[in-house]
Design an enzyme around this catalytic site. Sequence first.
Site, PDB file in Angstrom:
ATOM      1  CG  HIS A   8       0.597   6.013  -1.153  1.00 56.19           C
ATOM      2  ND1 HIS A   8      -0.523   6.608  -1.703  1.00 56.19           N
ATOM      3  CD2 HIS A   8       0.146   5.360  -0.053  1.00 56.19           C
ATOM      4  CE1 HIS A   8      -1.590   6.320  -0.976  1.00 56.19           C
ATOM      5  NE2 HIS A   8      -1.209   5.560   0.032  1.00 56.19           N
ATOM      6  CG  HIS A  45      -1.725   1.217   1.437  1.00 57.48           C
ATOM      7  ND1 HIS A  45      -3.093   1.205   1.437  1.00 57.48           N
ATOM      8  CD2 HIS A  45      -1.372   2.516   1.656  1.00 57.48           C
ATOM      9  CE1 HIS A  45      -3.548   2.439   1.639  1.00 57.48           C
ATOM     10  NE2 HIS A  45      -2.508   3.249   1.784  1.00 57.48           N
ATOM     11  CD  GLU A  46       1.502   3.637   3.577  1.00 57.30           C
ATOM     12  OE1 GLU A  46       1.758   4.699   2.961  1.00 57.30           O
ATOM     13  OE2 GLU A  46       0.433   3.471   4.177  1.00 57.30           O
TER      14      GLU A  46
END
Length: 164
Positions: free
Chosen positions: A73, A69-70
């Site tokens: 980004h 998820h990170e």
Amino acid sequence: MPEQLNTRVEACFEQAEAFFKRTFKRPVVSFQLRGQKAGVAHLHENLLRFNPQLYRENIEDFLRQTVPHEVAHLIAHQLFGDRIQPHGEEWQLIMRGVYELPPNRCHTYAIKRRSVTRYIYRCPCPDSDFAFSAQRHSMVRQGRRYLCRRCRSTLEFSGEMRVE
């Protein structure tokens, strides 16, 4: 910092590089995050921060979902620039297409809330208990006054405290 987490970050970057057929700049990875967030991507600093407590309590899901998820980004930022939404279609494309994961915006980890002390203030009105935070209580001790909205009297510290 746990080696498993660093290994997973690297694996996510390698997966994105194979998918997009290009290289991506590796971030600094920090374990200096507290509170309710599991992870944060600082796009302009190329920095990933992770919550060590939530990691320890949810290792398997953290490695499977939070790390990609990170990383997604940072990948989205390197690919598409500043003008994209944090959880917009570009980020979702990476989550689905590269990592084959649902683009969930938030984690569902149990958060242990820390207890806080409330300072009870009163005025002449019946049933008038006002629970002040430590910061507001400190302001009163420094001379600040707070008034009851109903009777306009100054709220006075009752000497009582409660832990929530």
